[in-house]
Enzyme design. Structure first.
Site, mmCIF file in Angstrom:
data_model
loop_
_atom_site.group_PDB
_atom_site.id
_atom_site.type_symbol
_atom_site.label_atom_id
_atom_site.label_comp_id
_atom_site.label_asym_id
_atom_site.label_seq_id
_atom_site.Cartn_x
_atom_site.Cartn_y
_atom_site.Cartn_z
ATOM 1 N N ASP A 104 41.807 7.049 -5.993
ATOM 2 C CA ASP A 104 41.566 8.494 -6.099
ATOM 3 C C ASP A 104 42.440 9.091 -7.198
ATOM 4 O O ASP A 104 43.479 8.530 -7.538
ATOM 5 C CB ASP A 104 41.967 9.214 -4.804
ATOM 6 C CG ASP A 104 41.248 8.672 -3.592
ATOM 7 O OD1 ASP A 104 40.142 8.146 -3.756
ATOM 8 O OD2 ASP A 104 41.822 8.798 -2.497
ATOM 9 N N LYS A 105 42.062 10.261 -7.629
ATOM 10 C CA LYS A 105 42.834 10.951 -8.675
ATOM 11 C C LYS A 105 44.314 11.076 -8.281
ATOM 12 O O LYS A 105 45.209 10.878 -9.091
ATOM 13 C CB LYS A 105 42.217 12.334 -8.908
ATOM 14 C CG LYS A 105 42.852 13.091 -10.031
ATOM 15 C CD LYS A 105 42.139 14.416 -10.247
ATOM 16 C CE LYS A 105 42.960 15.326 -11.124
ATOM 17 N NZ LYS A 105 42.432 16.696 -11.157
#
Ligand code: URA
Length: 232
Positions: A104-105
């Site tokens: 994920d970011k």
């Protein structure tokens, strides 16, 4: 047959203009004869192209390990966000590397990228079951029933059933989590299913590969031995 300059660019030697300068400098040979003509047509399958006497490396299989910082999306392109590709040095960006799975970011840590499509598919295949170890900081403290629920195979809030996983509390609000699959937001959702919101997540290990002391934001190529270990 293809143009010599295109072949050299695709092999990761450099940009068109860099390749032109390299050719002009007489550093490239085709079948042992120096070749300076960018437009020369060659057959890469039957002719031997060398740069400074060596086979140019770009078409070789490359697998790199990146220590992903937060704030980058795992994608090769994105209109709005910075991608992990921006963290790669210029010579690696030309090699058509693709991320193996995704972080994920906001997640940091170990991310593999490769230009070997077959290896990529094998590694992300649900059959492969490569264990991935994450360090999480979270609200609450993991207890024995949480450990047991992870080990039994958790059911997420949306009903998705996970494979058995390992939860190892490190103390108040800190745990190690080992999962053998890669569902969307998996660790965050597993922890949420046990009422523990993840506030920080880092992948430390994938199979036998560890981040060790690779600095955040840095990238290194895997050795052939490390790649072979991944394939088994
Ligand atoms: N699980 C998550 O929730 N996020 C990641 O980035 C990786 C695993």
């Amino acid at each position: 047959m293809e143009r010599l300059d295109k072949f050299l660019c695709d092999s990761g030697v450099g940009t068109r203009s860099q390749v032109k300068a390299i050719l002009k400098a007489g550093r490239v040979a085709v079948d042992e004869k120096v070749e300076r003509d960018c437009a020369r047509k060659i057959d890469p399958d039957t002719q031997r192209v060398t740069l400074d006497g060596e086979i140019p490396g770009g078409k070789r299989r490359v697998v790199v390990m990146l220590n992903k910082p937060a704030g980058y999306v795992t994608a090769t392109e994105d209109k709005a966000e910075a991608t992990v590709m921006e963290l790669l040095p210029e010579e690696l960006r030309r090699l058509d590397l693709k991320p193996v799975g995704r972080l994920d970011k906001a997640t940091e840590g170990l991310l593999l990228l490769t230009n070997d499509g077959e290896l990529l598919h094998r590694l992300i295949s649900p059959k492969k079951e490569v264990p991935k170890i994450y360090y999480a900081r979270h609200e609450g403290t993991a207890t024995l029933p949480d450990i047991q629920a992870f080990a039994a195979g958790l059911t997420l809030r949306d009903g998705t059933v996970c494979r058995p996983a390992r939860l190892e509390p490190l103390g108040a609000g800190e745990s190690l989590i080992t999962v053998c699959e890669g569902k969307y937001h998996q660790v965050r959702r597993m922890m949420a299913a046990r009422c523990m919101t993840v506030t920080y997540l880092e992948r430390l290990q994938e199979g036998a590969l560890k981040l060790n002391n690779l600095p955040r934001g840095a990238v290194r190529e895997l050795t052939e031995a490390e790649i072979s270990a991944l394939e088994t």
